[in-house]
Design a protein around this motif. Structure first.
Motif, PDB file in Angstrom:
ATOM      1  N   LEU A 121      23.218   4.951  12.358  1.00 42.11           N
ATOM      2  CA  LEU A 121      23.389   5.645  11.139  1.00 42.11           C
ATOM      3  C   LEU A 121      22.855   4.543   9.784  1.00 42.11           C
ATOM      4  O   LEU A 121      22.438   5.356   9.136  1.00 42.11           O
ATOM      5  CB  LEU A 121      24.286   6.281  10.727  1.00 42.11           C
ATOM      6  CG  LEU A 121      24.127   7.778  12.208  1.00 42.11           C
ATOM      7  CD1 LEU A 121      26.266   8.315  12.155  1.00 42.11           C
ATOM      8  CD2 LEU A 121      23.554   8.779  11.675  1.00 42.11           C
ATOM      9  N   LEU A 122      23.339   3.573   9.691  1.00 47.25           N
ATOM     10  CA  LEU A 122      23.491   2.373   8.117  1.00 47.25           C
ATOM     11  C   LEU A 122      21.714   1.786   8.167  1.00 47.25           C
ATOM     12  O   LEU A 122      21.808   1.024   7.939  1.00 47.25           O
ATOM     13  CB  LEU A 122      24.518   1.396   8.449  1.00 47.25           C
ATOM     14  CG  LEU A 122      25.876   2.322   8.800  1.00 47.25           C
ATOM     15  CD1 LEU A 122      27.279   1.079   9.155  1.00 47.25           C
ATOM     16  CD2 LEU A 122      26.345   3.289   7.455  1.00 47.25           C
ATOM     17  N   GLN A 123      21.098   2.104   9.685  1.00 47.12           N
ATOM     18  CA  GLN A 123      19.605   1.788   9.387  1.00 47.12           C
ATOM     19  C   GLN A 123      18.449   2.543   9.487  1.00 47.12           C
ATOM     20  O   GLN A 123      19.440   3.475   9.439  1.00 47.12           O
ATOM     21  CB  GLN A 123      19.457   0.538  10.306  1.00 47.12           C
ATOM     22  CG  GLN A 123      20.914  -0.484  10.512  1.00 47.12           C
ATOM     23  CD  GLN A 123      20.282  -1.453  11.263  1.00 47.12           C
ATOM     24  OE1 GLN A 123      20.774  -1.994  12.722  1.00 47.12           O
ATOM     25  NE2 GLN A 123      19.716  -2.289  11.835  1.00 47.12           N
ATOM     26  N   ARG A 124      17.566   1.920   9.069  1.00 47.11           N
ATOM     27  CA  ARG A 124      16.472   2.885   8.744  1.00 47.11           C
ATOM     28  C   ARG A 124      15.248   2.841   9.831  1.00 47.11           C
ATOM     29  O   ARG A 124      14.660   0.735  10.026  1.00 47.11           O
ATOM     30  CB  ARG A 124      15.966   3.293   7.837  1.00 47.11           C
ATOM     31  CG  ARG A 124      17.393   3.523   6.009  1.00 47.11           C
ATOM     32  CD  ARG A 124      16.673   2.937   5.248  1.00 47.11           C
ATOM     33  NE  ARG A 124      16.047   2.041   4.402  1.00 47.11           N
ATOM     34  CZ  ARG A 124      15.673   1.413   3.804  1.00 47.11           C
ATOM     35  NH1 ARG A 124      15.329   2.787   2.802  1.00 47.11           N
ATOM     36  NH2 ARG A 124      15.407   0.929   2.819  1.00 47.11           N
ATOM     37  N   THR A 125      14.149   4.028  10.427  1.00 47.67           N
ATOM     38  CA  THR A 125      13.035   2.787  11.231  1.00 47.67           C
ATOM     39  C   THR A 125      11.808   3.895   9.664  1.00 47.67           C
ATOM     40  O   THR A 125      12.049   4.314   8.987  1.00 47.67           O
ATOM     41  CB  THR A 125      12.945   4.778  11.837  1.00 47.67           C
ATOM     42  OG1 THR A 125      13.259   3.955  12.997  1.00 47.67           O
ATOM     43  CG2 THR A 125      11.068   3.592  11.919  1.00 47.67           C
ATOM     44  N   LEU A 126      11.490   2.659   9.360  1.00 44.39           N
ATOM     45  CA  LEU A 126      10.740   2.433   8.631  1.00 44.39           C
ATOM     46  C   LEU A 126       9.126   2.295   8.408  1.00 44.39           C
ATOM     47  O   LEU A 126       9.339   0.907   9.442  1.00 44.39           O
ATOM     48  CB  LEU A 126      10.855   0.853   7.355  1.00 44.39           C
ATOM     49  CG  LEU A 126      12.231   0.588   6.237  1.00 44.39           C
ATOM     50  CD1 LEU A 126      12.867   0.191   5.800  1.00 44.39           C
ATOM     51  CD2 LEU A 126      12.572   2.278   5.546  1.00 44.39           C
ATOM     52  N   LEU A 127       8.046   2.045   8.251  1.00 44.65           N
ATOM     53  CA  LEU A 127       6.762   1.731   8.133  1.00 44.65           C
ATOM     54  C   LEU A 127       6.076   1.581   6.851  1.00 44.65           C
ATOM     55  O   LEU A 127       5.861   2.876   6.335  1.00 44.65           O
ATOM     56  CB  LEU A 127       6.379   3.559   9.057  1.00 44.65           C
ATOM     57  CG  LEU A 127       4.656   3.642   9.475  1.00 44.65           C
ATOM     58  CD1 LEU A 127       4.491   2.386  11.383  1.00 44.65           C
ATOM     59  CD2 LEU A 127       4.453   4.248   9.875  1.00 44.65           C
ATOM     60  N   ARG A 136       1.005  -1.419   0.454  1.00 47.13           N
ATOM     61  CA  ARG A 136      -0.137  -0.387  -0.548  1.00 47.13           C
ATOM     62  C   ARG A 136       0.850   1.425  -0.209  1.00 47.13           C
ATOM     63  O   ARG A 136       0.895   2.226  -0.806  1.00 47.13           O
ATOM     64  CB  ARG A 136      -0.694  -0.151   0.820  1.00 47.13           C
ATOM     65  CG  ARG A 136      -1.832  -0.818   0.942  1.00 47.13           C
ATOM     66  CD  ARG A 136      -2.802  -1.105   1.921  1.00 47.13           C
ATOM     67  NE  ARG A 136      -3.329   0.178   2.899  1.00 47.13           N
ATOM     68  CZ  ARG A 136      -4.584  -0.004   2.340  1.00 47.13           C
ATOM     69  NH1 ARG A 136      -5.386  -0.955   1.584  1.00 47.13           N
ATOM     70  NH2 ARG A 136      -5.740   1.802   2.084  1.00 47.13           N
ATOM     71  N   SER A 137       1.861   1.662   0.558  1.00 40.17           N
ATOM     72  CA  SER A 137       2.337   2.551   0.735  1.00 40.17           C
ATOM     73  C   SER A 137       4.022   2.373   2.226  1.00 40.17           C
ATOM     74  O   SER A 137       3.857   1.647   2.840  1.00 40.17           O
ATOM     75  CB  SER A 137       1.737   3.871   1.211  1.00 40.17           C
ATOM     76  OG  SER A 137       1.124   3.896   2.529  1.00 40.17           O
ATOM     77  N   GLY A 138       4.409   3.349   1.938  1.00 41.08           N
ATOM     78  CA  GLY A 138       6.357   3.317   3.160  1.00 41.08           C
ATOM     79  C   GLY A 138       5.623   4.495   3.710  1.00 41.08           C
ATOM     80  O   GLY A 138       6.360   5.484   2.992  1.00 41.08           O
ATOM     81  N   LEU A 139       6.794   5.094   4.580  1.00 37.02           N
ATOM     82  CA  LEU A 139       7.690   5.650   4.931  1.00 37.02           C
ATOM     83  C   LEU A 139       8.962   5.348   5.886  1.00 37.02           C
ATOM     84  O   LEU A 139       9.371   4.548   6.555  1.00 37.02           O
ATOM     85  CB  LEU A 139       6.599   6.666   5.801  1.00 37.02           C
ATOM     86  CG  LEU A 139       5.376   7.387   5.921  1.00 37.02           C
ATOM     87  CD1 LEU A 139       4.975   7.892   7.027  1.00 37.02           C
ATOM     88  CD2 LEU A 139       5.513   8.312   4.311  1.00 37.02           C
ATOM     89  N   VAL A 140      10.266   6.267   5.127  1.00 30.56           N
ATOM     90  CA  VAL A 140      11.753   5.972   6.182  1.00 30.56           C
ATOM     91  C   VAL A 140      11.399   6.796   6.824  1.00 30.56           C
ATOM     92  O   VAL A 140      10.764   8.965   6.793  1.00 30.56           O
ATOM     93  CB  VAL A 140      11.811   6.937   4.828  1.00 30.56           C
ATOM     94  CG1 VAL A 140      13.569   6.537   6.111  1.00 30.56           C
ATOM     95  CG2 VAL A 140      12.359   5.945   4.341  1.00 30.56           C
ATOM     96  N   LEU A 141      10.997   6.535   8.518  1.00 32.23           N
ATOM     97  CA  LEU A 141      10.950   8.455   9.531  1.00 32.23           C
ATOM     98  C   LEU A 141      12.421   8.683  10.071  1.00 32.23           C
ATOM     99  O   LEU A 141      13.001   7.759  10.261  1.00 32.23           O
ATOM    100  CB  LEU A 141       9.954   7.313  10.703  1.00 32.23           C
ATOM    101  CG  LEU A 141       8.426   6.726   9.841  1.00 32.23           C
ATOM    102  CD1 LEU A 141       8.062   6.047  11.549  1.00 32.23           C
ATOM    103  CD2 LEU A 141       8.093   7.995   9.657  1.00 32.23           C
TER     104      LEU A 141
END
Length: 356
Positions: free
Chosen positions: A343-349, A78-83
């Motif tokens: 810093l090498l990883q991401r918070t994804l929703l 559906r969708s996603g965000l990088v927070l």
């Protein structure tokens, strides 16, 4: 990430970052005694409620290698965000619960911090977060739980109305908060658990909690899953706490996957989010479906895989999952990742529709 080269670069960096962070976790998997705590691990805990800014960048496609693809197993993207956030306490998100509309959320970090706020949509796509607040989890004395040795690795979250349950992995304890008494300002109490819960391996213990509501088999039960607590047959240990038939059962472990979270659907299907790490391929995630009616003390349960993804997709260290049903009757799964404050990883929703 506009080009395959950029994407490959990210995958390599993400795998390297996860490898670096995973090494001490793997080395600590099942030691004979608990090592001394590392104070740096709670440096991101908040000490008082604070409104924070969270920025969101959309993820237009889940698989950059094939931007036209939207179907992944039984899920449709559906969708996603990088927070991201300028607030140093934002990150490490290990569990999430959304309301019936998929708008208001309650999340936790593995630093003993609550996060609350709203997901903003444009049509069916997530576009940002609003009204985000961070607040410390409080113990029975009204002090942040992180003040007590090792009481910071808050990895799992379940909700029964105003009652919220949190699992702490390193001490393998469960706390219960009554949100009718101040929401995230509520004081927690330690929930009695079977002695075997306390014997789960350090740093591979309580990782997922699910509360079974009225109208479902095992109603009134809190189901607690270990990340990699193993029984005599190398299967994953889980517990039925309270309810009509408390006891211990096992989830069949295959392909070296570990449990990271779970959610119970209204249909009676329990979806288990799992992950594994390899030095060669990075991180893989999958979702398995297990009938709730198959769970009982002494049972060994298993079920089909609905979804697989790896670092060729827009994933990271996915640690939280929840579900809601839209006005159109679609079941939507929401997943969130733990960036380990790296810093090498991401918070994804991420959000997907369960299509079968």
């Amino acid at each position: 990430m506009s080009t395959p080269h950029t994407r490959r670069s990210f995958i390599g960096h993400a795998a390297a970052g996860f490898s670096t962070l995973a090494l001490p976790r793997l080395a600590q998997a099942q030691p004979a005694t608990e090592p001394a705590p590392r104070p740096a691990q709670i440096e991101h805990a908040v000490t008082a409620p604070v409104a924070i800014e969270v920025n969101a960048r959309p993820i237009p496609t889940f698989e950059p290698r094939d931007r036209s693809r939207t179907r992944f197993g039984s899920l449709q993207y559906r969708s996603g965000l990088v927070l991201t956030s300028p607030h140093r306490g934002f990150g490490g998100l290990s569990g999430i619960r959304v309301d019936a509309k998929g708008e208001r959320f309650l999340a936790l970090s593995d630093q003993g911090t609550w996060f609350t706020g709203s997901i903003r949509y444009s049509g069916r796509a997530m576009v940002g977060l609003d009204d985000v607040e961070a607040a410390p989890m409080l113990n029975a004395e009204g002090r942040p739980i992180t003040e007590k040795r090792l009481w910071y690795d808050t990895e799992s979250l379940a909700r029964d109305g105003n009652l919220v349950y949190v699992g702490l992995e390193r001490v393998n304890q469960i706390m219960r908060f009554d949100f009718s008494k101040g929401g995230t300002r509520a004081r927690g109490e330690v929930l009695p658990t079977p002695p075997a819960v306390r014997k789960l391996p350090y740093n591979k213990g309580l990782e997922a909690l699910v509360f079974v509501p009225k109208g479902q088999p095992l109603a009134g039960t809190l189901i607690a899953f270990s990340e990699r607590g193993l029984d005599a047959n190398e299967n994953l240990v889980a517990f039925l706490i309270g309810g009509p038939s408390p006891g211990q059962f096992s989830v069949r472990r295959t392909e070296k996957f570990d449990i990271s979270d779970a959610v119970l659907l209204a249909s009676g299907e329990l979806l288990i989010l799992e992950r594994k790490f390899s030095w060669f391929t990075g991180i893989d995630i999958r979702i398995r479906s297990i009938p709730l009616k198959s769970i009982a003390p002494g049972a060994l349960v298993d079920g089909p895989t609905l979804f697989n993804a790896d670092l060729g997709h827009e994933v990271d260290n996915m640690e939280g999952i929840d579900a809601h049903v839209t006005a159109e009757g679609e079941t939507v799964l929401t997943m969130i990742s733990d960036d380990n404050f790296s810093l090498l990883q991401r918070t994804l929703l991420l959000q997907f529709t369960l299509v079968e």
